[in-house]
Design a protein around this motif. Sequence first.
Motif, mmCIF file in Angstrom:
data_model
loop_
_atom_site.group_PDB
_atom_site.id
_atom_site.type_symbol
_atom_site.label_atom_id
_atom_site.label_comp_id
_atom_site.label_asym_id
_atom_site.label_seq_id
_atom_site.Cartn_x
_atom_site.Cartn_y
_atom_site.Cartn_z
ATOM 1 N N LEU A 99 0.699 -1.362 -0.022
ATOM 2 C CA LEU A 99 -0.057 -0.043 -0.044
ATOM 3 C C LEU A 99 0.846 1.244 -0.036
ATOM 4 N N ALA A 100 0.825 1.922 -1.249
ATOM 5 C CA ALA A 100 1.803 2.953 -1.308
ATOM 6 C C ALA A 100 1.416 4.560 -0.835
ATOM 7 N N GLU A 101 -0.246 4.734 -1.085
ATOM 8 C CA GLU A 101 -0.735 6.044 -0.771
ATOM 9 C C GLU A 101 -2.210 5.567 -0.112
ATOM 10 N N LEU A 102 -2.582 6.709 0.507
ATOM 11 C CA LEU A 102 -3.969 6.825 1.183
ATOM 12 C C LEU A 102 -4.774 7.801 0.275
ATOM 13 N N GLY A 103 -5.989 7.423 0.120
ATOM 14 C CA GLY A 103 -7.089 8.184 -0.645
ATOM 15 C C GLY A 103 -7.645 7.557 -1.798
ATOM 16 N N ARG A 104 -8.151 8.312 -2.819
ATOM 17 C CA ARG A 104 -8.973 7.811 -3.795
ATOM 18 C C ARG A 104 -10.349 7.246 -3.344
ATOM 19 N N GLY A 105 -10.674 7.686 -2.183
ATOM 20 C CA GLY A 105 -11.975 7.535 -1.669
ATOM 21 C C GLY A 105 -11.949 5.913 -1.127
ATOM 22 N N ARG A 106 -10.927 5.217 -0.929
ATOM 23 C CA ARG A 106 -10.933 4.053 -0.387
ATOM 24 C C ARG A 106 -10.525 4.040 0.945
ATOM 25 N N PRO A 107 -11.497 3.279 1.652
ATOM 26 C CA PRO A 107 -11.275 3.204 3.308
ATOM 27 C C PRO A 107 -10.267 2.176 3.448
ATOM 28 N N VAL A 108 -9.562 2.401 4.673
ATOM 29 C CA VAL A 108 -8.349 1.785 5.052
ATOM 30 C C VAL A 108 -8.723 1.393 6.406
ATOM 31 N N TRP A 109 -8.204 0.199 7.015
ATOM 32 C CA TRP A 109 -8.429 -0.467 8.441
ATOM 33 C C TRP A 109 -6.945 -0.103 8.817
ATOM 34 N N VAL A 110 -6.880 0.695 10.120
ATOM 35 C CA VAL A 110 -5.677 1.016 10.711
ATOM 36 C C VAL A 110 -5.517 0.421 12.245
ATOM 37 N N TYR A 111 -4.536 -0.114 12.415
ATOM 38 C CA TYR A 111 -4.313 -0.629 13.907
ATOM 39 C C TYR A 111 -3.465 0.110 14.516
ATOM 40 N N VAL A 112 -3.944 0.938 15.297
ATOM 41 C CA VAL A 112 -3.187 1.756 16.437
ATOM 42 C C VAL A 112 -2.760 1.404 17.645
ATOM 43 N N ASN A 113 -1.575 1.832 17.971
ATOM 44 C CA ASN A 113 -1.077 1.389 19.395
ATOM 45 C C ASN A 113 -1.494 2.395 20.405
ATOM 46 N N GLU A 114 -1.103 3.704 19.998
ATOM 47 C CA GLU A 114 -1.543 4.720 20.681
ATOM 48 C C GLU A 114 -2.310 5.820 20.103
ATOM 49 N N PRO A 115 -3.243 6.363 20.539
ATOM 50 C CA PRO A 115 -4.257 7.223 19.914
ATOM 51 C C PRO A 115 -3.519 8.353 19.381
ATOM 52 N N PHE A 116 -3.906 9.140 18.302
ATOM 53 C CA PHE A 116 -3.573 10.237 17.562
ATOM 54 C C PHE A 116 -4.341 10.562 16.521
ATOM 55 N N THR A 117 -4.318 11.808 15.840
ATOM 56 C CA THR A 117 -5.163 12.330 14.897
ATOM 57 C C THR A 117 -4.337 12.209 13.621
ATOM 58 N N LEU A 118 -4.884 11.582 12.474
ATOM 59 C CA LEU A 118 -4.360 11.325 11.191
ATOM 60 C C LEU A 118 -5.097 12.435 10.403
ATOM 61 N N THR A 119 -4.218 13.270 9.598
ATOM 62 C CA THR A 119 -4.760 14.092 8.775
ATOM 63 C C THR A 119 -4.421 13.815 7.168
ATOM 64 N N LEU A 120 -5.684 13.701 6.624
ATOM 65 C CA LEU A 120 -5.626 13.312 5.058
ATOM 66 C C LEU A 120 -6.092 14.416 4.182
ATOM 67 N N PRO A 121 -5.993 14.271 2.863
ATOM 68 C CA PRO A 121 -6.300 15.392 1.911
ATOM 69 C C PRO A 121 -7.767 14.769 1.594
ATOM 70 N N ARG A 122 -8.863 15.666 1.585
ATOM 71 C CA ARG A 122 -10.091 15.593 1.100
ATOM 72 C C ARG A 122 -10.325 15.121 -0.230
#
Length: 108
Positions: free
Chosen positions: A85-108
């Motif tokens: 997986l090289a990029e995030l976006g194009r309307g494709r949802p992703v599953w993310v396993y997080v060890n510690e909470p944070f806020t992810l910033t993505l382009p609209r």
Amino acid sequence: PFIPSPLPPDPEGALVLDVVIPWGDQLDVPLTAGWNLVPTGQGTVPVANALGDNAAKVAVIYAWDGENQEWLRYIPGAPGAVNTLAELGRGRPVWVYVNEPFTLTLPR
């Protein structure tokens, strides 16, 4: 049929409605510890850039490739051959396993 009563006017006799419309070219997604299903916008960003300094807080990211009928993955720090997986976006949802909470910033 039931017809609800109209909203009462404010003291001046006018109705006031507040509408919040997300604005800007970025989407902030708060992530909690564990699995998070994350929607993405139509814009794209390389996964490593999106994670930035938060990469150590992520164990793995998965996205379904409907065209090839396979799961794509990104594991921070793994060799390039492991990460499909090289990029995030194009309307494709992703599953993310997080060890510690944070806020992810993505382009609209």
